[in-house]
Enzyme design. Sequence first.
Site, PDB file in Angstrom:
ATOM      1  CB  CYS A  57      -0.902  -0.008   1.235  1.00  0.00           C
ATOM      2  SG  CYS A  57      -2.024   1.398   1.308  1.00  0.00           S
ATOM      3  CG  LEU A  58       4.607   3.315  -1.795  1.00  0.00           C
ATOM      4  CD1 LEU A  58       4.842   4.027  -0.459  1.00  0.00           C
ATOM      5  CD2 LEU A  58       5.877   2.582  -2.202  1.00  0.00           C
TER       6      LEU A  58
END
Length: 175
Positions: A57-58
């Site tokens: 999750c970036l």
Amino acid sequence: MHDFFIKFHGPKDIVYHGYVWNLRVQIPVDYPYWAPFIHFLDTIYHPNIDVTTGGICLNVLEESWSAMGDLVAVFEIFIPQLLKYPNPNDPHNREAAALLLADPATYEARVREYCERYATPEETSQEEKEDDEIDEMSDSEDEDAINKMGKMVIQETKDENASGDQSVSGKADDP
């Protein structure tokens, strides 16, 4: 789609240091206009990394990717920063996020436990790196830059479903 694998070394000065993870990088046909898909193949305990799929999750790999993005920045800046500064408010691993917020010392112990159980210690990885460098071949500027840094080893494979003449490019004006 073009696939390759990276051996990613944990950043210095944090609990992940001294360990190496295998990451799968998938470069879409529309790269650099579309972000690469990057997943941890080895289990890692972190609020922003899915413990089951290894999905990261970036924002830079999702909605804020631009054609100016490159793989070197992802591996040298963005992923290390994510590991150093987890965001428990936007988790892929809710358990890790809750533990980090409630008990940081226990969270760090759990991270260390996962490192020891699932990651490769750097000493072992260095021996593998020397063997892999013999067989290593690169066909893009991004992969060459990563290889030159000496921190990651690329092991290329071609996706069986990809057409044979697609290439990876970090330049916006390549066909």
